[in-house]
Design an enzyme around this catalytic site. Structure first.
Site, PDB file in Angstrom:
ATOM      1  N   CYS A  52      87.647  68.658 -33.746  1.00  0.00           N
ATOM      2  CA  CYS A  52      88.597  69.642 -33.228  1.00  0.00           C
ATOM      3  C   CYS A  52      90.069  69.342 -33.510  1.00  0.00           C
ATOM      4  O   CYS A  52      90.755  70.119 -34.177  1.00  0.00           O
ATOM      5  CB  CYS A  52      88.402  69.791 -31.720  1.00  0.00           C
ATOM      6  SG  CYS A  52      86.775  70.387 -31.243  1.00  0.00           S
ATOM      7  N   HIS A 102      94.500  71.747 -27.842  1.00  0.00           N
ATOM      8  CA  HIS A 102      93.890  70.458 -28.188  1.00  0.00           C
ATOM      9  C   HIS A 102      94.723  69.681 -29.200  1.00  0.00           C
ATOM     10  O   HIS A 102      94.189  68.959 -30.039  1.00  0.00           O
ATOM     11  CB  HIS A 102      92.463  70.660 -28.710  1.00  0.00           C
ATOM     12  CG  HIS A 102      91.566  69.493 -28.431  1.00  0.00           C
ATOM     13  ND1 HIS A 102      90.270  69.412 -28.883  1.00  0.00           N
ATOM     14  CD2 HIS A 102      91.773  68.349 -27.750  1.00  0.00           C
ATOM     15  CE1 HIS A 102      89.707  68.283 -28.498  1.00  0.00           C
ATOM     16  NE2 HIS A 102      90.611  67.609 -27.805  1.00  0.00           N
TER      17      HIS A 102
END
Length: 531
Positions: A52, A102
């Site tokens: 991610c 993130h």
């Protein structure tokens, strides 16, 4: 001509192998599919890193993760790295980001604090979503909805989900843009206009969905059609991992892929497939809002950060491997309503050029008529939007570590990969390297790294990869990447030329260590000087 608007829609854990437009209509993604019908689908797009945070670093900075600083999950971007939001904000755009970020280095959910470059009024990362839930609802979301029966028992509705709330905020932003346009029309003309017109302030909107990432939360009606559905993994389901890197076998042992999947090659994951279809429905809400409130000058770009193995190659999740299941991501560009792609290319077009997340930011800047600074490491895809196929283009992928907190997926696992034409070379620094001929072996079951018939191809790809690591100032580069058991020649020189950080459009010119004077501003790209 007014400057274009951009809506960038992205998902998490959604490779091409679960999207209708990429050959899987049974998985019910009609809204993503209609973007492909009105735009151009890049058939061979790849992540910069199949996990991610690094993937998002490449996408939102135009700089590879190893340079951007966010080279593993939960490490923040470097302070001297500028994001898409900052660049477009400084060029006069309204910039809004809604959803999973993130990239702040805090944790999976984020801090809840809007970073520089984006509008705080719409910021809505995971921490903001959690703040709206009770502790009981948080426990339910994270650990209480792990079966179709649980979704049904709790009567999960769209309004409970992060995805729906992301869509709500994205739609609110688009409505506000229309209102601002109408107010501007009244001010300029003294009377209300019957239709919206382009604002003097263009915008970039990012709608970033966590779904279909675990915990796969969705209303049960999306998962119910997949209760008995079995997804065919193909020959990769029967990969024994013989002749493959040792860390993949260790990973497989920890993955515990069900024996039924290994025997039949069929994966049954109704929650994942249901959530995959549900996030498509939420994407559809945003697409409809774009077409309703900002149709005339707004490009829509869709992609995802990486994929999910589902048992292919005996693996689950994503991590230190470069197989198609996790590295091959969707990338679709759809022009404004009623508009055309450059060069008169019609909607529904397909381009087979190898492209990457690293190319997204240069492409958007180019479409907007803005300068693309030398520090950006990808290429504008305007020629490809106009129908040009570039068989000489290649893509590069990296992996360093899964995350910083603990040792999931084996800790430090440095991997570098180059894909050129039909061939993929993967250097696993600690383990066996890999070479795949994706025409002869699309499932990537047979490792050709020691096959004499492929030696010349392998060595040429190796040279290309080493040159890239050198040109991109990869901080993990060094002689060890050259000392492979299958390569007898060496190319690295212990002392190379000084290569300054390329100009980023913000920082002052780099000064030479020996002279203290500004550098010439010359960088090396695959052995060729570029001024």
């Amino acid at each position: 001509m007014p400057r274009p608007n951009f809506v960038l829609i992205m998902t998490d854990t959604q490779a091409t192998n679960v999207i209708g437009a990429y050959g899987h209509p049974e998985l019910r993604t009609p809204n993503i599919d209609r973007l492909a019908e009105t735009g151009i689908k890049f058939e061979r797009a790849y992540t910069t890193c199949p996990v991610c945070t690094p993937a998002r670093a490449g996408l939102f900075t135009g700089i590879y993760p190893h340079t951007a600083g966010a080279w593993t999950n939960n490490i923040a971007l470097g302070d001297n790295i500028k994001t898409l939001g900052q660049r477009f904000r400084d060029a006069g755009y309204a910039t809004t980001y809604v959803g999973k970020w993130h990239l702040d280095g805090h944790d999976y959910f984020g801090t809840g604090i809007c970073p520089d470059g984006w509008d705080p009024a719409y910021w809505y990362d995971g921490a903001n979503y959690l703040a709206e839930l009770t502790e009981a609802e948080i426990a339910l979301w994270r650990n209480g909805l792990n079966s179709l029966e649980a979704l049904q028992a709790h009567d999960i509705q769209p309004e409970f989900t992060w995805a729906h709330r992301v869509s709500d905020r994205a739609i609110a932003f688009l409505k506000n843009q229309e209102s601002a346009n109408e107010r501007m029309g009244e001010s300029a003309n003294g009377a209300s206009r019957s239709t919206p017109h382009a604002s003097e302030t263009p915008f970039v909107l990012v709608a970033s969905y966590d779904e279909p990432h675990h915990p796969f939360t969705c209303p049960p009606e999306y998962a119910e059609p997949f209760a008995e559905y079995e997804y065919p993994l193909g020959p990769a389901a029967f990969d024994t991992l013989a002749g493959k890197p040792a860390h993949q076998r260790e990973w497989a042992a920890a993955s515990n892929v069900p024996q039924r999947v290994r025997e039949t090659g069929l994966a049954r994951q109704p929650l994942y497939f249901g959530c995959n279809s549900f996030v498509d429905a939420e994407i559809g809400r945003v697409i409809d809002a774009v077409r309703a409130y900002a149709p005339d000058n707004t490009w829509i770009i869709f992609t995802s950060d990486h994929g999910e193995f589902m048992g292919a190659h005996q693996l689950t999740g994503k991590g230190p491997a470069m197989y198609e299941e996790i590295a091959h991501i969707p990338f679709i560009v759809s022009p404004p309503s009623g508009g055309a792609l450059p060069g008169g290319v019609e909607g529904g077009a397909v381009n087979h050029t190898l492209v990457s997340h690293i190319d997204v930011l240069p492409t958007l800047l180019d479409l907007a008529g803005l300068d693309v600074p030398p520090i950006l490491e990808g290429e504008s895809l305007l020629p490809q939007l106009a129908g040009v196929e570039d068989p000489e283009k290649d893509v590069f992928i990296e992996f360093n570590r899964y995350e910083i907190e603990h040792d999931s997926w084996g800790g430090f696992q440095p991997v570098r990969c180059v894909i050129r034409g039909q061939y993929k070379l993967v250097l696993n620094l600690h383990y066996t390297d890999e070479l795949y001929d994706m025409h002869a072996d699309p499932a990537e079951v047979r490792n050709r790294i020691d096959d004499p018939a492929y030696a010349a191809i392998r060595d040429a790809l190796h040279d290309r990869l080493l040159e890239w690591m050198y040109a991109k100032r990869d901080p993990f580069r060094g002689a060890v990447w050259e000392r492979r058991p299958w390569r007898s020649t060496r190319r690295l020189q212990w002392k190379g030329e000084f290569r300054p950080r390329p100009a980023d459009g913000y920082a002052p010119q780099v000064r030479d260590y020996d002279t203290g004077l500004p550098t010439r501003g010359v960088s090396v790209e695959f052995g060729i000087e570029k001024k």
